[in-house]
Structures are given as C-alpha cells and as structure tokens.
Design a protein around this motif. Sequence first.
Motif, PDB file in Angstrom:
ATOM      1  N   VAL A 482      -3.529  -0.102   3.335  1.00  0.00           N
ATOM      2  CA  VAL A 482      -4.612   0.811   2.937  1.00  0.00           C
ATOM      3  C   VAL A 482      -4.224   2.274   3.077  1.00  0.00           C
ATOM      4  O   VAL A 482      -5.019   3.153   2.757  1.00  0.00           O
ATOM      5  CB  VAL A 482      -5.894   0.514   3.750  1.00  0.00           C
ATOM      6  CG1 VAL A 482      -6.344  -0.915   3.510  1.00  0.00           C
ATOM      7  CG2 VAL A 482      -5.678   0.759   5.243  1.00  0.00           C
ATOM      8  N   ASN A 483      -3.007   2.550   3.548  1.00  0.00           N
ATOM      9  CA  ASN A 483      -2.528   3.926   3.715  1.00  0.00           C
ATOM     10  C   ASN A 483      -1.554   4.274   2.588  1.00  0.00           C
ATOM     11  O   ASN A 483      -0.420   4.691   2.820  1.00  0.00           O
ATOM     12  CB  ASN A 483      -1.853   4.089   5.084  1.00  0.00           C
ATOM     13  CG  ASN A 483      -1.390   5.510   5.354  1.00  0.00           C
ATOM     14  OD1 ASN A 483      -2.086   6.481   5.023  1.00  0.00           O
ATOM     15  ND2 ASN A 483      -0.204   5.652   5.934  1.00  0.00           N
ATOM     16  N   ASP A 484      -1.986   4.048   1.369  1.00  0.00           N
ATOM     17  CA  ASP A 484      -1.142   4.296   0.193  1.00  0.00           C
ATOM     18  C   ASP A 484       0.164   3.522   0.250  1.00  0.00           C
ATOM     19  O   ASP A 484       1.164   3.927  -0.356  1.00  0.00           O
ATOM     20  CB  ASP A 484      -0.846   5.798   0.038  1.00  0.00           C
ATOM     21  CG  ASP A 484      -2.090   6.610  -0.299  1.00  0.00           C
ATOM     22  OD1 ASP A 484      -3.064   6.005  -0.801  1.00  0.00           O
ATOM     23  OD2 ASP A 484      -2.092   7.828  -0.051  1.00  0.00           O
ATOM     24  N   GLY A 485       0.177   2.427   1.009  1.00  0.00           N
ATOM     25  CA  GLY A 485       1.367   1.583   1.080  1.00  0.00           C
ATOM     26  C   GLY A 485       2.403   2.036   2.080  1.00  0.00           C
ATOM     27  O   GLY A 485       3.498   1.457   2.154  1.00  0.00           O
ATOM     28  N   ILE A 486       2.081   3.054   2.902  1.00  0.00           N
ATOM     29  CA  ILE A 486       3.060   3.619   3.842  1.00  0.00           C
ATOM     30  C   ILE A 486       2.850   3.022   5.224  1.00  0.00           C
ATOM     31  O   ILE A 486       1.752   3.097   5.794  1.00  0.00           O
ATOM     32  CB  ILE A 486       2.938   5.152   3.917  1.00  0.00           C
ATOM     33  CG1 ILE A 486       3.175   5.771   2.535  1.00  0.00           C
ATOM     34  CG2 ILE A 486       3.928   5.717   4.931  1.00  0.00           C
ATOM     35  CD1 ILE A 486       2.854   7.256   2.468  1.00  0.00           C
ATOM     36  N   LEU A 487       3.898   2.434   5.799  1.00  0.00           N
ATOM     37  CA  LEU A 487       3.858   1.884   7.154  1.00  0.00           C
ATOM     38  C   LEU A 487       4.065   3.007   8.158  1.00  0.00           C
ATOM     39  O   LEU A 487       5.034   3.765   8.075  1.00  0.00           O
ATOM     40  CB  LEU A 487       4.954   0.828   7.322  1.00  0.00           C
ATOM     41  CG  LEU A 487       5.058   0.160   8.697  1.00  0.00           C
ATOM     42  CD1 LEU A 487       3.847  -0.719   8.975  1.00  0.00           C
ATOM     43  CD2 LEU A 487       6.351  -0.666   8.798  1.00  0.00           C
ATOM     44  N   VAL A 488       3.135   3.127   9.106  1.00  0.00           N
ATOM     45  CA  VAL A 488       3.206   4.148  10.158  1.00  0.00           C
ATOM     46  C   VAL A 488       3.299   3.451  11.506  1.00  0.00           C
ATOM     47  O   VAL A 488       2.569   2.481  11.762  1.00  0.00           O
ATOM     48  CB  VAL A 488       1.974   5.079  10.121  1.00  0.00           C
ATOM     49  CG1 VAL A 488       2.043   6.114  11.238  1.00  0.00           C
ATOM     50  CG2 VAL A 488       1.879   5.771   8.767  1.00  0.00           C
ATOM     51  N   GLN A 514       7.886   3.128   2.889  1.00  0.00           N
ATOM     52  CA  GLN A 514       6.939   2.766   1.841  1.00  0.00           C
ATOM     53  C   GLN A 514       7.096   1.277   1.588  1.00  0.00           C
ATOM     54  O   GLN A 514       8.154   0.802   1.203  1.00  0.00           O
ATOM     55  CB  GLN A 514       7.229   3.540   0.553  1.00  0.00           C
ATOM     56  CG  GLN A 514       6.225   3.316  -0.561  1.00  0.00           C
ATOM     57  CD  GLN A 514       5.035   4.263  -0.490  1.00  0.00           C
ATOM     58  OE1 GLN A 514       5.165   5.411  -0.086  1.00  0.00           O
ATOM     59  NE2 GLN A 514       3.853   3.777  -0.867  1.00  0.00           N
ATOM     60  N   VAL A 515       6.017   0.503   1.811  1.00  0.00           N
ATOM     61  CA  VAL A 515       6.105  -0.950   1.692  1.00  0.00           C
ATOM     62  C   VAL A 515       5.627  -1.417   0.324  1.00  0.00           C
ATOM     63  O   VAL A 515       6.299  -2.202  -0.350  1.00  0.00           O
ATOM     64  CB  VAL A 515       5.289  -1.640   2.805  1.00  0.00           C
ATOM     65  CG1 VAL A 515       5.437  -3.155   2.703  1.00  0.00           C
ATOM     66  CG2 VAL A 515       5.733  -1.163   4.172  1.00  0.00           C
ATOM     67  N   ILE A 516       4.455  -0.957  -0.083  1.00  0.00           N
ATOM     68  CA  ILE A 516       3.927  -1.275  -1.412  1.00  0.00           C
ATOM     69  C   ILE A 516       3.572   0.032  -2.102  1.00  0.00           C
ATOM     70  O   ILE A 516       3.515   1.096  -1.468  1.00  0.00           O
ATOM     71  CB  ILE A 516       2.679  -2.190  -1.334  1.00  0.00           C
ATOM     72  CG1 ILE A 516       1.577  -1.514  -0.497  1.00  0.00           C
ATOM     73  CG2 ILE A 516       3.042  -3.552  -0.757  1.00  0.00           C
ATOM     74  CD1 ILE A 516       0.256  -2.269  -0.463  1.00  0.00           C
ATOM     75  N   SER A 517       3.334  -0.024  -3.375  1.00  0.00           N
ATOM     76  CA  SER A 517       3.027   1.190  -4.129  1.00  0.00           C
ATOM     77  C   SER A 517       1.612   1.679  -3.836  1.00  0.00           C
ATOM     78  O   SER A 517       0.755   0.919  -3.361  1.00  0.00           O
ATOM     79  CB  SER A 517       3.171   0.930  -5.624  1.00  0.00           C
ATOM     80  OG  SER A 517       2.150   0.038  -6.069  1.00  0.00           O
ATOM     81  N   LYS A 518       1.378   2.938  -4.147  1.00  0.00           N
ATOM     82  CA  LYS A 518       0.045   3.501  -3.982  1.00  0.00           C
ATOM     83  C   LYS A 518      -0.954   2.790  -4.886  1.00  0.00           C
ATOM     84  O   LYS A 518      -2.113   2.572  -4.507  1.00  0.00           O
ATOM     85  CB  LYS A 518       0.066   5.002  -4.294  1.00  0.00           C
ATOM     86  CG  LYS A 518      -1.266   5.691  -4.071  1.00  0.00           C
ATOM     87  CD  LYS A 518      -1.167   7.195  -4.319  1.00  0.00           C
ATOM     88  CE  LYS A 518      -2.522   7.863  -4.095  1.00  0.00           C
ATOM     89  NZ  LYS A 518      -2.464   9.331  -4.325  1.00  0.00           N
ATOM     90  N   GLU A 519      -0.506   2.399  -6.095  1.00  0.00           N
ATOM     91  CA  GLU A 519      -1.378   1.695  -7.030  1.00  0.00           C
ATOM     92  C   GLU A 519      -1.813   0.347  -6.447  1.00  0.00           C
ATOM     93  O   GLU A 519      -2.987  -0.042  -6.558  1.00  0.00           O
ATOM     94  CB  GLU A 519      -0.664   1.484  -8.366  1.00  0.00           C
ATOM     95  CG  GLU A 519      -0.412   2.749  -9.166  1.00  0.00           C
ATOM     96  CD  GLU A 519       0.721   3.601  -8.590  1.00  0.00           C
ATOM     97  OE1 GLU A 519       0.771   4.798  -8.907  1.00  0.00           O
ATOM     98  OE2 GLU A 519       1.543   3.060  -7.809  1.00  0.00           O
TER      99      GLU A 519
END
Length: 749
Positions: A482-488, A514-519
């Motif tokens: 849910v964070n635009d695909g970015i793992l934090v 980046q794990v998945i795309s923002k889309e």
Amino acid sequence: MAKKVKIKNVKVNKRKEKKQRNVLAKKTIVILNILALLLIALLFRIAYIQFVKGNEYKEMAYRNQTLNKIISPKRGTIFDSTGKALAMSADVDTVTINPGLITVNNSNPQVAAQKTKELKESVAKAFSDIFSLNYTDVLNQVNSTSSVETIIRKVEQDKIDQLTTWMKSNNVYSGINIDADTKRYYPYNNLASNLIGFCGTDNQGLEGLELKLDNILTGTSGKIVSAADSISQEIPNTNQLYIPAENGSDVVLSLDYNVQSIVEKYLKQAVEQNKCKDGGNVIVMNPQTGDILAMATYPNYNLNSPFTINSSVSTADWDKMNSTQKSNALYSMWKNISVTNGYEPGSVFKILTASIGLDENVVSTDTPKDFFCSGSETVDGVKINCWRSYNPHGYETLRQAFANSCNPAFIQLGQRIGVQTFYKYLNAFGLFDITGADVSGEVNSNFLPEDKVGPVELATLSFGQRFTVTPLQMITAICSVVNDGILVQPRVVKQIINTDTGTTTDIPVTQVRQVISKETSEKMKSLMKYVVTNGTGIYAKVPGYTIGGKSGTSEPAPGGTDYVASFAAIAPLEDTQVCILLTLYGPSDSSHEGGAIAAPVVSKIFSEVLPYLGIAPDNEVVEDYSNTVLPNVTNKTLTEAINTLTNAGFNPISNAEGDKNTLVVTDQVPKSGVLLSSNSEIYLYTSENEARTSVTVPNLKGKSLADAKSALQAKNLNIMYNGSGKVSSQDIASGKSVEPGTIITVTLK
C-alpha cells in the motif's frame, strides 16, 4: 732423648694443624659454595619478583594502598514519540558492609570479643528492622569472613535516612557503606511490556528493548581512587583520582503512548471476549516511514514486577510447578509474540498473492468469469475446500474472489503465477529474512525450500497456509503493497540522545526496494476497499473514513485444533498513513473467522486512532450505518444470543463465566427494537452474572459525528443521531453515570 721426643711432637702437631687447616679450607669452600648458591638463588628470586611477578605485586600493593569507589552510570531513559518516559532510572542507594571492620577495640581481648559480638548483633537488628530483612540471615552476613557483603540493593531515600539516623545515634560508622545507585522504573506498568522488557538488579537489560539496546542505554562506570591506610580506611587530605561515569544515552521510540493505550484496551477485550487461549497481538505501522506506532501483546505483564506470573497461569497451577516449569512460564509471558512466534497468516496473505498476480499481468481486477469456485479445488488428487463449500461462489472476478476470500480462486491464481515467480516476490517482500527492526528475539519465517514446493504446496501457499511468518514480517510486506509498492524497514527507534553532550542521532527511514509497481499498489488498495464495503471485512467500517482491509482465518495444521483469526486494514485509502494487523490465537468461542471477531476490533481501534493522529475524515457525507434493528435475545442461551447478535452485525459482550450453552440471557443493554449501527456493543447479562458497572457520559458538544462516536466508543457507549454537522445537544448530559452499552442520542447542526 727428650729433644727427639719434643721434635717428634712438634712434627705431629704440625701435621694435625695442617690437617685441620685442610678440613677448615674444605668447609670454607663448601660454605662459600652454599653461600654462592644462595646468592644466585636470591638473585634469581629477585629477578623473578622484579621482572616476572613485578606487575602483579605492584597491582597488589596498589590495591592495598588505595580505595576504589565505583560511580554507577545512569541508565538512559526510553521515551515514546510524544516525550513520555516509558522506562526511567531513579537515584537510590545500595548498602554493603565490611564485616571485619565492625569491631570494638579494647585492651582486654575477652571484653573486646564480647563488645564486638554485641555490636554486630545491634547492627544486624538495625538492618532487619529498617529494611524488613530476616534477622538471622543478616546476622550471618555481619559475622561473615568475607571482605564485603551486600545487605540490600536499590533502597529509596527514606530508608537510607533511617539508617544514617541510627548510625549517628549509635556512633557506628566503620564497616557500613552507603553507595549511590540507580533503580529502573516503568511509569506505565504493563504498557508495551513485551516490547520494552526489563532490567535485572544490576541495571543490565534482560528482556525486550532493554536487552536489545543495552549497550546504548547502559553507559560506562566511573570511579574515585584515593589512598587507604592499613585497615582500608580512606586517608583524609590526600589526592584523589576522579574518573567520571559516562551516562547511558536516551532513546526515543516511534511508539506513541496514546495509540499503544488504545490498542491494548481493545486487544484485551477481544482476547477475553473470544477466550483466545494463546492470546493475541496487534501491530500499528506507518507504511511510509516504517514507524511502529504500537506493538501490543496480550496477556502482558507488569514491568515493575516481571517475575510475578500474569493471568495466563492460575495461582493453583503456579504453586504446583517446579522451578524449570516456572522459568518456562515466565519466559513465555515475557515473549513479544509479534516477533518471536511464527504463525500461518491465512487469507490475509492473499494481499500478497493478488499483488504478485497483478504485477505479473497474469490477472486483472475485474475480468468476468476469470475464476470458478465449485466449493472445492482438487490439486494433484488432494481436495481443498472453500470456506463456503456449502454454497459455492461460482464464477468470480479477482475483486469478487478477494472480497469473498475464496480459496479455489486463489489456488487457480497461484497456478498461473508458478513457484519460481512466487518465491522471487516472497524474497522481494522480505519474507525470507528478519525485518531488522530494533526488537529483541526476532525469528525468521519458515517456508519450504523452493525445490520442495509441489502443486499441493503451491496451492496452500497461495491462500496463506502451511508456512509461518511473524506478524511483523507480515505487516511489513502488507505496508509495501500500500506504500506505492516500496518496502520500508520497520523502525522502532527514532532517535538516540547522548545525555552527557546533548548530541542527537536520528535513525533514518530506510527504503529497502521497489517490490511492485505503483499501479499495482493502487489496484490493491481498491480491492482492499471492496473487501470492507462488500466483502468479509464489512465489520471494519469506520464512519467518515474509507477503510481497506482483508480478513484471515487460518485453519489448524493436520493434527491441530486451534484457529488463528486475523484482520489487516489500512487508512486512509489515499496517502495511506496507518496499517493495522490484529491476530487472535486459538479463539475458543463458536466463531473463529477473522471477519467476524477481528474486523470489529480493528474498527474500534481506527475510530479512536485516526482522529487522534489528526487524520481528517475523507468522506464528505458521513455514511449512515444506523439501519439495523437490534434483536431481542433475552431468554436465549448465551451461545444463541452471541450468534444472533454477531450475525446481525453487532458486537456482543458478556463477562459471564460458565457454560455458554446452558447460561440464559436475562437482560441486554440496549433493549431490543432500536436502530443501531453495525459494531455497536450489546451487553448481555445472565442469572449467573448480574454484576453491573457504570461509566461517565462525556461532553460531546461541538464534536463532529466521527469524533462523538469515538468518544462514546472509548466509554463503551452507543450512539444514535439526527441531523448533520457538529453536535449541538445530547439527550443524556455529560457527567452522568450510565450502564455500558447505553445509547446516547445526539443532535447535529
């Protein structure tokens, strides 16, 4: 003739003298040799002492001629993100004695011995009276042959004042030492206990953050070195060497006291109401920063008395345990199950499966008849049922399958993804490694090796079973979705403050990858919203806010009996700032579905946390959920009443103890027939449980509808309203005492 005899005697005497001289010479040589050997031995001994043992003897002499007084460093304070001290150190004292110095000198040895005996008994009596210690034990310490004995540690000032008054009035000083020390306090007792942990008597961290951050919090001891006389007393007016202590650093956590308090309140209610035999846990995380706003375990324990067992073990069972069993029970109580225990996440894991499918373009959100549920799916000869096998879902889109939490559809999706791609994403989501958050005892997940995953294993993997992850690993992966695909990386510690210099070190936000795309992320938020509006997560709704979520119910492993009910939720949908994962272990009530027993708890948490965090409602018109008639459940068994109310969308609460199948409901609050919103709390009373409590009605004037509802929920009260805008009046005045569950009707203008 006489002359010859005389000459002969002279010769004999000369021979004797010569012989004696020879003997004397030999003796002299022997003596000289012995002396030479002794001299050589002495030289070797001197050399040995000087060069081999010199440093050791020098150190011994130094110790005999000096007094070293240790200066304990002050342990750093642990603060929450709002500045509240969660763990702090206070100045106390430790009392020790030198038994050999507690004596009375007298020229008469017998008198000296008797007076010394009386003095020691007097000292022991004073210690036992002031500090409430066993007299015999203390007397044994006073009579000990040890150089030092510790009488008591961590003593508050009032007790020290009593001791110094006694010493002054009895003129006793020699051999009694009062040294400055610190004691660890936890102002909020049980709050975040399984995360924070505690210290031992030596101020060393033993559990939780106190252990994990021990090297940061502890500091370095200092000392005062001064000259000492033959009886180890300080020689006055001599130079002292002062080495100051380096105090431990303060630590500022991402944890928010208020959020943690809200979470713990509702987690306790959920565990007790659903009789979860293995407890539960909640994590609240900010997906954008990785900040852990709350991490709660229940049952928890009191940090100020960590060796007192909590409610997880009865007093009778505790008394029957041996020492090993008691130790195991305590270690189990101290565990932070958010990171120390793996669990099967169940359908919450479908968030990741759907993300992978969408990111790999093997599925779209709304393709008609994309999946088909016949009530079960047979994989490699193994039949795997849908939870709704009695009424199959039929044809479904991904959105519908996600909202329905349909296992057959996700088995079909998993087959499209394939093992290799699935494992590539699991690694990217960070599920094969610990998160690296500053928490103690974090364990890793347990997945089958990729080459051991067959068709059946892939099927169960796709809907979140037959592997284990920790709740922290699970919520971290969900946050990346849910964070635009970015793992934090999760963050528990935000700042470290050097208390001696005031220097502050900020712990940065760490974006891993980046794990998945923002889309794909946007599509997943849309699917999670649909779960709450139309699927298994309808009880997670919060008036005024758009919530996304996913329920989870993991079935027992073969041979097991315990379900795990969970719910993951996010808010707000746009610019998501809060993610919650609630997990309940082994609910023993008739209902064990995450959507039924976990989702309502998440709704309550959100209803208080979102307004507190200043997150404004994102619905211009607050939806009206007050459209359900409260049924009459009196004269029903408690089991029947709970099922009826739960199925109607309400939250039944009963503290009755006994067999729910035989206990009969004699009263309910509120009464039946009124219109109430879903998740309203209905209090049930039986003939076995007539004890009533009361709560105080809060002042709602000027509040929005969402804030008014949150304020009433915090008091376990229900709401009815008319109009729109801000609260202008309420039917029951603030400050009045009413029963939990009472309806407060408000008018908005």
